[in-house]
Design an enzyme around this catalytic site. Sequence first.
Site, mmCIF file in Angstrom:
data_model
loop_
_atom_site.group_PDB
_atom_site.id
_atom_site.type_symbol
_atom_site.label_atom_id
_atom_site.label_comp_id
_atom_site.label_asym_id
_atom_site.label_seq_id
_atom_site.Cartn_x
_atom_site.Cartn_y
_atom_site.Cartn_z
ATOM 1 N N HIS A 178 6.477 -72.257 118.541
ATOM 2 C CA HIS A 178 5.202 -71.209 117.715
ATOM 3 C C HIS A 178 5.920 -70.158 116.569
ATOM 4 O O HIS A 178 5.992 -69.967 115.062
ATOM 5 C CB HIS A 178 4.112 -70.234 118.747
ATOM 6 C CG HIS A 178 3.423 -71.507 119.221
ATOM 7 N ND1 HIS A 178 2.890 -71.242 120.852
ATOM 8 C CD2 HIS A 178 2.826 -72.796 119.013
ATOM 9 C CE1 HIS A 178 2.068 -72.527 121.154
ATOM 10 N NE2 HIS A 178 1.983 -73.260 119.845
ATOM 11 N N LYS A 198 -12.853 -76.129 127.498
ATOM 12 C CA LYS A 198 -11.301 -76.571 127.534
ATOM 13 C C LYS A 198 -10.983 -75.066 128.570
ATOM 14 O O LYS A 198 -11.954 -74.129 128.558
ATOM 15 C CB LYS A 198 -10.153 -75.994 126.355
ATOM 16 C CG LYS A 198 -8.837 -76.806 126.236
ATOM 17 C CD LYS A 198 -8.527 -76.686 124.569
ATOM 18 C CE LYS A 198 -6.959 -76.967 124.687
ATOM 19 N NZ LYS A 198 -6.482 -77.143 123.725
ATOM 20 N N ARG A 206 6.742 -81.649 117.461
ATOM 21 C CA ARG A 206 8.224 -82.608 118.337
ATOM 22 C C ARG A 206 8.689 -83.515 118.585
ATOM 23 O O ARG A 206 9.849 -84.235 118.435
ATOM 24 C CB ARG A 206 7.485 -81.441 119.336
ATOM 25 C CG ARG A 206 7.129 -79.428 119.290
ATOM 26 C CD ARG A 206 6.751 -79.755 120.705
ATOM 27 N NE ARG A 206 5.081 -79.676 120.558
ATOM 28 C CZ ARG A 206 4.142 -79.444 121.242
ATOM 29 N NH1 ARG A 206 4.496 -78.259 121.888
ATOM 30 N NH2 ARG A 206 3.163 -79.487 121.249
ATOM 31 N N SER A 224 3.476 -74.985 125.397
ATOM 32 C CA SER A 224 2.207 -74.207 126.204
ATOM 33 C C SER A 224 2.104 -75.078 127.610
ATOM 34 O O SER A 224 1.794 -73.837 128.510
ATOM 35 C CB SER A 224 1.455 -73.750 125.939
ATOM 36 O OG SER A 224 2.084 -72.833 124.174
#
Length: 156
Positions: A18, A42, A91, A129
């Site tokens: 990040h 979440k 990514r 993460s």
Amino acid sequence: MTKIAVFPGSFDPITVGHVDLVKRSLPLFDKVVVAIGINDQKKYLFKLEERLHWLREVFQEEPKVEVGHFTGLTAHYAQQIDAHYLLRGLRNASDFDYEKTISQLNHIVGEGLETIFLISQPAYSHISSTIVREIIKGGGDARPFLPDQVRVERVV
Ligand code: ADP
């Protein structure tokens, strides 16, 4: 016109991937707001306050970076703070598939809100993460993936 971008995410926790993305985006914008989106559905590993604290620590030397948080739609938050751009990282191909749809929706909901994608550097493209949380939960050493300011002692 001031060019403001929002970099939305959970940052649970923020990783060196990040940080690299934010730093590389700085020449493109006048201001980058790194903002934690809060989703009640979440479950997070780290509390909002802790994640915000880390973001502030990590970017305290960067005058162009602000830290924020929001509930509700990212596109509405961007409008509220006058940001015309979203920043996201790619990514791999699965990031692309997911991000493409979200970006197209945000363009409509955000009335022209543009998402700017940066491809992650090879050195960071394996870092997420999610993986970092797994390492922490398993009692491993996640320091190689975390900025120095993020010190994770122990997670219950
Ligand atoms: P979210 O919960 O929205 O997926 P994350 O905090 O996991 O939020 O990620 C926020 C953004 O950062 C996403 O665009 C993601 O693709 C990007 N990102 C995450 N890890 C990396 C990395 N290692 N390199 C580049 N971009 C990354």
